[in-house]
Design a protein around this motif. Structure first.
Motif, PDB file in Angstrom:
ATOM      1  N   VAL A 270       0.891  -1.171   0.032  1.00  0.00           N
ATOM      2  CA  VAL A 270      -0.052  -0.091  -0.122  1.00  0.00           C
ATOM      3  C   VAL A 270       0.823   1.070   0.074  1.00  0.00           C
ATOM      4  O   VAL A 270       1.808   1.279   1.106  1.00  0.00           O
ATOM      5  N   HIS A 271       0.795   1.982  -1.089  1.00  0.00           N
ATOM      6  CA  HIS A 271       1.913   3.253  -1.033  1.00  0.00           C
ATOM      7  C   HIS A 271       1.046   4.133  -0.232  1.00  0.00           C
ATOM      8  O   HIS A 271      -0.311   4.519  -0.740  1.00  0.00           O
ATOM      9  N   SER A 272       1.979   5.250   0.325  1.00  0.00           N
ATOM     10  CA  SER A 272       1.441   6.660   0.908  1.00  0.00           C
ATOM     11  C   SER A 272       2.488   7.525   0.236  1.00  0.00           C
ATOM     12  O   SER A 272       3.617   7.819   0.790  1.00  0.00           O
ATOM     13  N   VAL A 273       2.042   8.266  -0.814  1.00  0.00           N
ATOM     14  CA  VAL A 273       2.989   9.261  -1.363  1.00  0.00           C
ATOM     15  C   VAL A 273       2.693  10.446  -0.555  1.00  0.00           C
ATOM     16  O   VAL A 273       1.817  11.026  -0.257  1.00  0.00           O
ATOM     17  N   ILE A 274       3.984  11.022  -0.151  1.00  0.00           N
ATOM     18  CA  ILE A 274       4.312  12.336   0.587  1.00  0.00           C
ATOM     19  C   ILE A 274       4.540  13.523  -0.364  1.00  0.00           C
ATOM     20  O   ILE A 274       5.700  13.294  -1.027  1.00  0.00           O
ATOM     21  N   PHE A 275       3.870  14.316  -0.350  1.00  0.00           N
ATOM     22  CA  PHE A 275       4.536  15.771  -1.491  1.00  0.00           C
ATOM     23  C   PHE A 275       5.927  16.044  -1.046  1.00  0.00           C
ATOM     24  O   PHE A 275       5.970  16.299   0.082  1.00  0.00           O
ATOM     25  N   ALA A 276       6.500  16.173  -1.905  1.00  0.00           N
ATOM     26  CA  ALA A 276       7.677  16.564  -1.963  1.00  0.00           C
ATOM     27  C   ALA A 276       8.237  17.867  -1.378  1.00  0.00           C
ATOM     28  O   ALA A 276       9.360  17.983  -1.087  1.00  0.00           O
ATOM     29  N   GLY A 277       7.176  18.599  -0.896  1.00  0.00           N
ATOM     30  CA  GLY A 277       7.452  19.984  -0.258  1.00  0.00           C
ATOM     31  C   GLY A 277       7.120  19.836   1.341  1.00  0.00           C
ATOM     32  O   GLY A 277       7.436  20.709   1.779  1.00  0.00           O
ATOM     33  N   PHE A 278       6.895  18.545   1.743  1.00  0.00           N
ATOM     34  CA  PHE A 278       6.688  18.459   3.174  1.00  0.00           C
ATOM     35  C   PHE A 278       8.124  18.385   3.953  1.00  0.00           C
ATOM     36  O   PHE A 278       8.961  17.760   3.369  1.00  0.00           O
ATOM     37  N   SER A 279       7.729  18.621   5.339  1.00  0.00           N
ATOM     38  CA  SER A 279       9.107  19.018   6.094  1.00  0.00           C
ATOM     39  C   SER A 279       9.180  17.477   6.704  1.00  0.00           C
ATOM     40  O   SER A 279       8.466  16.715   6.546  1.00  0.00           O
ATOM     41  N   PRO A 280      10.466  17.351   7.378  1.00  0.00           N
ATOM     42  CA  PRO A 280      10.814  16.208   7.861  1.00  0.00           C
ATOM     43  C   PRO A 280       9.862  15.655   9.074  1.00  0.00           C
ATOM     44  O   PRO A 280       9.396  14.433   9.147  1.00  0.00           O
ATOM     45  N   LYS A 281       9.302  16.567   9.860  1.00  0.00           N
ATOM     46  CA  LYS A 281       8.180  16.197  10.813  1.00  0.00           C
ATOM     47  C   LYS A 281       7.047  15.753  10.085  1.00  0.00           C
ATOM     48  O   LYS A 281       6.471  14.750  10.537  1.00  0.00           O
ATOM     49  N   ALA A 282       6.495  16.532   9.146  1.00  0.00           N
ATOM     50  CA  ALA A 282       5.361  16.002   8.400  1.00  0.00           C
ATOM     51  C   ALA A 282       5.591  14.552   7.662  1.00  0.00           C
ATOM     52  O   ALA A 282       4.635  13.588   7.796  1.00  0.00           O
ATOM     53  N   ILE A 283       6.749  14.485   7.273  1.00  0.00           N
ATOM     54  CA  ILE A 283       7.074  12.977   6.663  1.00  0.00           C
ATOM     55  C   ILE A 283       7.088  11.924   7.984  1.00  0.00           C
ATOM     56  O   ILE A 283       6.402  10.815   7.835  1.00  0.00           O
ATOM     57  N   ALA A 284       7.729  12.289   8.992  1.00  0.00           N
ATOM     58  CA  ALA A 284       7.681  11.446  10.243  1.00  0.00           C
ATOM     59  C   ALA A 284       6.167  10.919  10.573  1.00  0.00           C
ATOM     60  O   ALA A 284       5.919   9.789  10.878  1.00  0.00           O
ATOM     61  N   ASP A 285       5.283  12.124  10.742  1.00  0.00           N
ATOM     62  CA  ASP A 285       3.904  11.899  11.323  1.00  0.00           C
ATOM     63  C   ASP A 285       3.103  11.006  10.433  1.00  0.00           C
ATOM     64  O   ASP A 285       2.480  10.087  10.875  1.00  0.00           O
ATOM     65  N   ARG A 286       3.477  11.118   9.019  1.00  0.00           N
ATOM     66  CA  ARG A 286       2.697  10.377   8.035  1.00  0.00           C
ATOM     67  C   ARG A 286       3.145   8.786   8.019  1.00  0.00           C
ATOM     68  O   ARG A 286       2.560   7.953   8.129  1.00  0.00           O
ATOM     69  N   ILE A 287       4.559   8.677   8.125  1.00  0.00           N
ATOM     70  CA  ILE A 287       5.198   7.387   8.188  1.00  0.00           C
ATOM     71  C   ILE A 287       4.472   6.723   9.490  1.00  0.00           C
ATOM     72  O   ILE A 287       4.281   5.379   9.334  1.00  0.00           O
ATOM     73  N   ASN A 288       4.707   7.362  10.500  1.00  0.00           N
ATOM     74  CA  ASN A 288       4.104   6.710  11.729  1.00  0.00           C
ATOM     75  C   ASN A 288       2.863   6.253  11.946  1.00  0.00           C
ATOM     76  O   ASN A 288       2.440   5.450  12.429  1.00  0.00           O
ATOM     77  N   ASP A 289       1.950   7.152  11.443  1.00  0.00           N
ATOM     78  CA  ASP A 289       0.410   6.913  11.263  1.00  0.00           C
ATOM     79  C   ASP A 289       0.089   5.637  10.602  1.00  0.00           C
ATOM     80  O   ASP A 289      -0.498   4.809  11.009  1.00  0.00           O
ATOM     81  N   CYS A 290       0.715   5.517   9.619  1.00  0.00           N
ATOM     82  CA  CYS A 290       0.551   4.191   8.767  1.00  0.00           C
ATOM     83  C   CYS A 290       1.539   3.072   8.955  1.00  0.00           C
ATOM     84  O   CYS A 290       1.459   2.078   8.311  1.00  0.00           O
ATOM     85  N   GLU A 291       2.574   3.419   9.937  1.00  0.00           N
ATOM     86  CA  GLU A 291       3.629   2.383  10.058  1.00  0.00           C
ATOM     87  C   GLU A 291       4.282   1.790   8.911  1.00  0.00           C
ATOM     88  O   GLU A 291       4.267   0.660   8.787  1.00  0.00           O
ATOM     89  N   ALA A 292       4.785   2.819   8.006  1.00  0.00           N
ATOM     90  CA  ALA A 292       5.479   2.176   6.703  1.00  0.00           C
ATOM     91  C   ALA A 292       6.734   1.631   7.211  1.00  0.00           C
ATOM     92  O   ALA A 292       7.539   1.605   8.018  1.00  0.00           O
ATOM     93  N   LYS A 293       6.906   0.620   6.180  1.00  0.00           N
ATOM     94  CA  LYS A 293       8.097  -0.255   6.519  1.00  0.00           C
ATOM     95  C   LYS A 293       9.387   0.222   5.860  1.00  0.00           C
ATOM     96  O   LYS A 293      10.432   0.035   6.133  1.00  0.00           O
ATOM     97  N   LEU A 294       8.947   1.036   4.794  1.00  0.00           N
ATOM     98  CA  LEU A 294       9.930   1.422   3.825  1.00  0.00           C
ATOM     99  C   LEU A 294       9.767   2.879   3.444  1.00  0.00           C
ATOM    100  O   LEU A 294       8.823   3.173   3.151  1.00  0.00           O
TER     101      LEU A 294
END
Ligand code: WTA
Length: 649
Positions: free
Chosen positions: A159-183
């Motif tokens: 299941v992919h979750s694309v994060i817009f390339a303009g987002f900050s490290p914090k926004a990336i981490a929040d999204r990764i953690n919410d969906c518990e991405a593996k990679l």
């Protein structure tokens, strides 16, 4: 709210070229809403199924029982539909035209090459332990590998979750953690408007100090060859990963209701929501809307100038067009680089027939007179599209005349991340056009207007926009939070999907979207929650309270006006204002940069302590003569002081 209407009627000659006659269109629409089961049973055949479906629609919007399933006993694979099934007849056809940031750089990827690249990368992902159902974050610039990455996930059932390339490290981490991405899949850097910007750096920061414990690897695509830090046990180069893998990879058999992707979007409250789309219904809907709304034909060159980080990029750069075997153009750059004429130049260079872009881009070009139309003929264009925010009639007419040479119909398409595909739109040469109106519901879509008490409104009127029954492209839930899904979309008005938008319906039954009625902003077509920006602001040490509102902005549609109360003892000077602006850019995203930062000792509150945004919105919009009832304020004098010092003069 009513404005003079500019009507563009479909000529008799144009009607001859239309895919459908007015009568066929009416009949099809009536069937689609009166008998959705048989309508979609037939339309579902437009894609390939491994196991055919028997059951078509099984949906409920009932309170506490929201449950949405389409084609639920069918199996398929989205990547197979976008790639493999075209190989026999379209193997050598160009699937993706990639136009680089620099006009000197381009690439053409055939369906055969796409198949090879996607399969290899899918095997690479498997080698790293990614399996069906795992979540994979994608943080990529606009290069073909972004599409390969999405399709490779779909191929193996991740299941992919694309994060817009303009987002900050914090926004990336929040999204990764919410969906518990593996990679996470990223690039060294991206390119835009002649500059490079770091991507891996942001990922490194997001992953630092074990901030994202579920991530095992980050795969890095070499785009600019810029310098990056490297953690050998975690980081893997894309090209090394695929160096020794096979280019055969069986597509995974997926149920129609298996998740395809999660895409985070802003809501009116709290953290971003992980909107979940599943496989079968989404693909049928993306493919059908792409074909009908743009009157897509086999040899067309089709260009959607969005970013894959948003839903428009998912449905109308990748899944819709590729499911239809189209040639989709992917643009790395910006409309104003190296010059204001770039869009038209790209159209001429690749002989683009269909162009789909956003009002904010149109307004930016329009602000330079007709310079944007001087360096190209754009004779190849046949259909234009607009998406993301209301298009004002002036921008509509400019787009029609200057870009479309007054001969291409404009499809003003209203839809949302949650709807998966286009919902309200004219169809080319079928419906008369009105500058600024999205006009008619698409097949299967039943819109309604309700007042604030939920009473259904009939005839020509204005109200809150709801959708009365399910359509196949609809989001199924919010990742890990079905209760919030029900609460957000199905609790305001019972048994209906609430869009968060307001709309007007005119005497002809055409819809005019008036914009969000909640606390969601639409800045240059980017959706931002005021609560999200506020939470970043109050995390700054000098700020005790913050309220964010939108105001009308000539180019961006909406600008961001921020009211902040300083901590006791803090002096709010220019240096601090600049620091706060940088803070928001870095903590959230450059797209959230405030236009105005208004310091005030106090904010207008009710006696129960609730900030009165209605008043703040009026002040920011310079409509302070008409503030409405201020009698419930705890301290009405705050308002006078805010008006006196308002920044948007
Ligand atoms: C707004 C983008 C007016 C609307 C596809 C919606 C529009 C929000 C239009 C969704 C349009 C989108 N006319 N407003 N043609 N298209 N919007 O989720 O407020 O990024 O609710 O999806 O954009 O933004 P999102």
């Amino acid at each position: 709210m009513s404005q003079p209407t500019h009507i563009h009627k479909v000529s008799n000659e144009a009607k001859q070229q239309a895919r459908l006659s007015e009568e066929q269109y009416q009949r099809m629409y009536a069937e689609s809403v009166n008998d959705p089961d048989s309508f979609w049973r037939e339309q579902g055949q437009r894609i390939d199924w491994f196991t055919p479906y028997n059951r078509v629609k099984n949906t409920s919007f009932a309170p506490g029982k929201v449950d949405i399933k389409w084609f639920e006993d069918g199996t398929l694979n989205a990547c197979y539909n976008c790639v493999d099934r075209h190989l026999a007849e379209r193997g050598d056809k160009t699937a993706i035209i990639w136009e680089g940031d620099s006009p000197e750089v381009q690439d053409e990827i055939s369906y055969r090459t796409l198949h090879k690249e996607v399969s290899r990368f899918a095997n690479g992902l498997k080698k790293l332990g990614v399996a069906k159902g795992d979540r994979v974050a994608i943080y990529m610039p606009m290069v073909p590998q972004a599409a390969y990455a999405m399709l490779a996930c779909a191929r193996i059932g991740a299941v992919h979750s694309v994060i817009f390339a303009g987002f900050s490290p914090k926004a990336i981490a929040d999204r990764i953690n919410d969906c518990e991405a593996k990679l996470i899949i990223t690039a060294d850097e991206g390119r835009r408007g002649g500059k490079t910007f770091g991507l891996k750096d942001n990922v490194d920061e997001a992953l630092a100090d074990n901030r994202c414990p579920t991530i095992t690897h980050s795969v890095v695509c070499q785009v600019t060859d810029g310098e990056v830090n490297w953690q050998p046990e975690r980081d893997v180069w894309w090209h090394e990963l695929v160096a020794d893998v096979s280019h055969e990879c069986q597509p995974e058999v997926m149920n129609a209701e298996d998740p395809l992707f999660i895409l985070y979007t802003s809501g009116s409250t709290g953290k971003p929501k992980g909107v979940l789309h599943t496989t079968g219904g989404y693909l049928v809907y993306a493919s059908m809307t792409h074909e009908y709304v743009f009157d897509y034909r086999e040899d067309d060159i089709y260009w959607c100038a969005a970013d894959v980080g948003w839903i428009t990029g998912h449905s109308y750069i990748v899944y819709g067009p590729l499911a239809n075997g189209a040639t989709t153009l992917m643009f790395e750059g910006v409309p104003t680089y190296p010059g204001i004429g770039r869009i038209g130049e790209v159209v001429d260079k690749h002989q683009v027939n269909i162009l789909y872009t956003a009002p904010t881009a149109i307004r930016a070009l329009m602000s330079k007179g007709d310079a944007a139309a001087k360096t190209s003929s754009r004779d190849s264009l046949r259909v234009l599209g607009s998406v993301g925010e209301p298009i004002n009639p002036e921008a509509w007419e400019w787009y029609y005349e200057k870009i479309g040479n007054s001969r291409c119909p404009i499809m003003d398409t209203w839809w949302q991340t949650e709807t998966g595909g286009i919902m309200i739109t004219p169809l080319p040469n079928v419906n008369d056009l009105k500058a600024g109106s999205a006009t008619r519901p698409f097949f299967g879509v039943e819109p309604g207007l309700v007042d604030n008490d939920g009473k259904s409104l009939t005839g020509a009127t204005e109200g809150n926009l709801v959708i009365k029954q399910s359509w196949p492209g609809q989001a199924r839930t919010l990742w890990g939070d079905h209760e919030r899904f029900e609460q957000t979309y199905f609790s305001t008005y019972k048994n209906q999907y609430f869009t968060g938008d307001g709309a007007r319906r005119d005497d002809d039954g055409d819809y005019w979207i008036t914009g969000r009625v909640d606390d969601v902003l639409n800045v240059s077509g980017h959706r931002l929650g005021t609560a999200e920006i506020e939470s970043v602001l109050v995390a700054h040490k000098a700020i005790s309270e913050a309220a964010v509102v939108g105001f009308p902005h000539d180019v961006k549609g909406q600008g961001i006006y921020v009211y902040v109360a300083p901590m006791t003892g803090v002096t709010a000077d220019e240096a601090l204002t600049a620091e706060v602006r940088e803070w928001v850019r870095n903590e959230l995203s450059p797209i959230a940069t405030p236009d105005f930062i208004h310091w005030s000792e106090g904010l207008p509150k009710t006696r129960s302590g609730k900030i009165m945004r209605r008043i703040l919105r009026k002040i920011a919009a310079n409509e302070h003569d008409n503030l409405g009832d201020t009698s419930t304020l705890a301290d009405p004098s705050v308002v006078d002081s805010l008006i006196k010092h308002r920044l948007n003069k």
